[in-house]
Write an enzyme that holds these catalytic residues in place. Structure first.
Site, short mmCIF file in Angstrom:
data_model
loop_
_atom_site.label_atom_id
_atom_site.label_comp_id
_atom_site.label_asym_id
_atom_site.label_seq_id
_atom_site.Cartn_x
_atom_site.Cartn_y
_atom_site.Cartn_z
N CYS A 119 1.04 -1.13 -0.34
CA CYS A 119 0.27 -0.01 0.35
C CYS A 119 0.83 1.31 0.48
O CYS A 119 2.02 1.18 -0.41
CB CYS A 119 -0.93 0.12 1.45
SG CYS A 119 -0.52 0.37 2.85
N ARG B 174 -3.19 -0.55 5.56
CA ARG B 174 -3.80 -2.17 4.70
C ARG B 174 -2.85 -2.29 4.71
O ARG B 174 -3.31 -3.90 5.47
CB ARG B 174 -4.05 -1.14 3.23
CG ARG B 174 -5.41 0.01 3.35
CD ARG B 174 -5.66 0.21 2.19
NE ARG B 174 -4.14 1.48 2.04
CZ ARG B 174 -4.20 2.08 0.61
NH1 ARG B 174 -5.40 2.12 -0.30
NH2 ARG B 174 -3.42 2.57 0.35
N ASP C 113 -8.19 3.67 1.61
CA ASP C 113 -7.47 3.97 2.26
C ASP C 113 -8.00 4.06 3.53
O ASP C 113 -9.29 5.35 3.80
CB ASP C 113 -6.51 5.17 1.70
CG ASP C 113 -4.86 5.01 2.47
OD1 ASP C 113 -5.33 4.87 3.77
OD2 ASP C 113 -4.79 6.48 2.30
P1 4NP Z 1 -1.67 2.83 4.31
O1 4NP Z 1 -2.16 3.93 4.83
O2 4NP Z 1 -1.15 3.40 2.82
O3 4NP Z 1 -3.20 1.65 4.34
O4 4NP Z 1 -0.42 2.28 4.96
C1 4NP Z 1 -1.39 5.55 4.16
C2 4NP Z 1 -0.80 5.28 5.59
C3 4NP Z 1 -0.42 6.65 5.64
C4 4NP Z 1 -0.54 7.40 4.81
C5 4NP Z 1 -1.70 7.69 3.94
C6 4NP Z 1 -2.09 6.61 3.84
N1 4NP Z 1 0.29 8.83 4.82
O5 4NP Z 1 -0.19 9.98 3.50
O6 4NP Z 1 1.41 9.10 4.90
#
Ligand code: 4NP
Length: 155
Positions: free
Chosen positions: A3, A9, A119
């Site tokens: 991800c 995720r 997300d």
């Molecule tokens: P992930 O969610 O891709 O599911 O781990 C996110 C976690 C952090 C960020 C974006 C999405 N961020 O911009 O820091």
């Protein structure tokens, strides 16, 4: 499992698939990474940990890392959570890119629909539950697809 941040995720996806594979004694190596590296070294999001734990899956010891080009050579399958992860993985892989190895995880449960795992980063606890259920269903399909044909029941 890939991800953007590798804290919401994909740690859940790694934990769920690893838990199912372990229970069946499949001996699979399951890992996860983020395309961004924004959260390198961090533990999974507290809500991902909580929802995993409520479902009997422990992800507390995972640590975020960035996806690297070698991953495409070192793993048989790379599952991405959304279409932007797909493009980012392609960019990181450069000349090593192999489109046969990379796919959207939800295409396992909804073939050909190219659905994204939403997300939950800015979401609420309910969003983490929804994500968990989507990932659980898709991982069950992965198990059914790549393990012995007699193992095709709900675990
Ligand atoms: P992930 O969610 O891709 O599911 O781990 C996110 C976690 C952090 C960020 C974006 C999405 N961020 O911009 O820091």
């Amino acid at each position: 499992m890939v991800c953007l941040g590798n804290i919401c995720r994909s740690p859940l996806a790694e934990g769920i698939l690893h838990h199912k594979a372990l229970k069946l004694g499949l001996g699979w190596e399951v890992d996860s990474a983020g395309t961004s590296g924004y959260h390198n070294g961090e533990a999974p999001h507290v809500l991902s940990q909580k929802i995993a734990s409520l479902n009997g899956v422990d992800i507390a010891l995972q640590r975020s890392r960035q996806f690297r080009a070698e991953d495409i050579d070192n793993f048989d399958h790379i599952y991405v959570m959304d279409s932007s992860n797909y493009q980012d993985v392609k960019k990181i892989c450069g000349s090593r890119w192999n489109d046969k190895k990379v796919s959207l995880l939800l295409n396992e449960s909804y073939p050909g629909e190219n659905r994204n795992v939403p997300d939950p980063w800015y979401g609420t606890e309910k969003d983490y539950h929804l994500v968990y259920d989507m990932l659980d269903k898709a991982c069950q399909q992965v198990i059914a697809k790549y393990s012995s044909p007699i193992i095709n029941c709900t675990i």
